[in-house]
Scaffold this active site. Structure first.
Site, PDB file in Angstrom:
ATOM      1  CG  HIS A 129      -4.188  -0.897  -0.690  1.00 51.14           C
ATOM      2  ND1 HIS A 129      -3.931  -0.725   0.655  1.00 51.14           N
ATOM      3  CD2 HIS A 129      -4.758  -2.123  -0.795  1.00 51.14           C
ATOM      4  CE1 HIS A 129      -4.322  -1.801   1.318  1.00 51.14           C
ATOM      5  NE2 HIS A 129      -4.817  -2.668   0.460  1.00 51.14           N
TER       6      HIS A 129
ATOM      7  CG  ASP B 246      -5.771  -5.154   3.044  1.00 52.22           C
ATOM      8  OD1 ASP B 246      -6.434  -6.148   3.399  1.00 52.22           O
ATOM      9  OD2 ASP B 246      -5.565  -4.861   1.857  1.00 52.22           O
TER      10      ASP B 246
ATOM     11  CB  SER C   5      -0.945  -0.026   1.207  1.00 50.27           C
ATOM     12  OG  SER C   5      -1.848   1.051   1.152  1.00 50.27           O
TER      13      SER C   5
END
Length: 346
Positions: free
Chosen positions: A183, A276, A156
């Site tokens: 992401h 995540d 991310s």
């Protein structure tokens, strides 16, 4: 922050449409933004790329080192500045969107900008989201066959530069499928794949529904829906869970790899805000696969790897320059064992 009075006014009008939003300060260039951020760090910083004295990439780098916050790149032509967008994301910017403009009536509207700000607010201030496990059934039967290992990578904030380094360090002869979940908005996925390909001198392709893991190229999730590995070892996308802020979700992809992949697999969780991927990495470790998390010193944001460390989901916690050698060691170890076995039988 922006050096154009018209762009600043367009942004101001969009932001003030939401009663809860307050503008803390406006900077005219990158140097002023760095100073202002150090004195009064905002929840979310809207960052232009093309500015005098210091551009948005360098400003992002300095801010994330000294007074980190959620940075959304807002620039006149995102598509025309894709390389700079990915450089800024490599230093910690979370996303990018086109600068709003005035319509014929003199009004400024940008639902895309407001939607991205809403997502960032969830990432930085809302309670941790819960996702249901995708394991079906409880003890899956891996009937499909794969003739090569799989390296599943999640990233991310700061991910683009970490991914470029990791892919560059992996030997081109490595016999494994490499699948990335980063992401990033679907608008930027093809550009990011091209950028990673240039930076790493590898072929990087976006994944379409129905594609299968391919050991000849690097593959990357390409939509705002969640990437899944299916029981027949092909990829598909799912909109559910719809309310999950991390899109595409590393957790969900890792969980399906843990469930269905029948050969050797390695799970890698890189720099990123939030948590995540931590639970998915744990699922992979419990399924018997080797798992790696990036260390704090080399992470732009030590959020996702830290969450994995807390869950004991990572068998190894390594700096970015040691992750590729670890992957290579794990992937090539079974081949070495087989070669040694053949020599003993001669």
């Amino acid at each position: 922050m922006n050096d154009s009075p018209m762009a600043i006014e367009a942004l101001r009008r969009v932001i003030t449409q939401v009663p809860d939003y307050q503008i803390a300060w406006i900077a005219q260039d990158g140097e002023q933004a760095v100073r202002s951020c150090a004195n009064d760090t905002p929840d979310i910083l809207l960052m232009d790329l093309m500015m005098p004295r210091m551009d948005g990439v360098e400003a992002t780098r300095r801010i994330m080192q000294n007074s980190p916050c959620a940075i959304l790149v807002v620039t006149a032509t995102v598509g025309g500045h894709s390389s700079k967008v990915f450089e800024a994301m490599g230093w910690g910017a979370l996303d990018a969107v086109n600068t709003p403009v005035f319509d014929g009536s003199g009004e400024s509207h940008s639902p895309e900008l407001l939607a991205k700000i809403a997502v960032l607010r969830k990432l930085i201030g809302k309670p941790r989201e819960k996702i249901r496990s995708l394991r079906q059934p409880e003890t899956p039967s891996r009937t499909a066959e794969a003739g090569f290992p799989l390296v599943a990578i999640g990233a991310s904030t700061g991910g683009p530069s970490a991914l470029a380094r990791l892919l560059s360090d992996l030997p081109p002869t490595l016999r494994a499928a490499i699948v990335i979940v980063q992401h990033v908005d679907k608008v930027f996925a093809p550009g990011l794949a091209s950028w990673l390909g240039r930076e790493s001198s590898r072929e990087v392709r976006v994944i379409g529904s129905g594609d299968a893991p391919n050991e000849s190229v690097v593959q990357m999730a390409s939509t705002n829906d969640h990437l899944l590995l299916t029981p027949d070892l092909t990829f598909t996308y799912s909109h559910e869970p719809a309310n999950y802020s991390y899109r595409p979700s590393v957790d969900i992809f890792f969980q399906t790899v843990a469930t269905w992949w029948p050969a050797t697999a390695v799970g890698v969780l890189l720099t990123g805000m939030g948590a995540d991927g931590a639970k998915g990495l744990l699922a992979m470790r419990r399924a018997g696969w080797h798992t790696i998390a990036q260390d704090q010193a080399t992470s732009v944001v030590y959020g996702m790897p830290k969450a994995a460390a807390k869950l004991n989901a990572a068998a190894e916690i390594l700096p970015i320059d040691q992750i590729a050698p670890a992957i290579t060691r794990i992937i090539e170890r079974p081949l070495v064992h087989k070669q040694n076995s053949k020599r003993r039988n001669v």
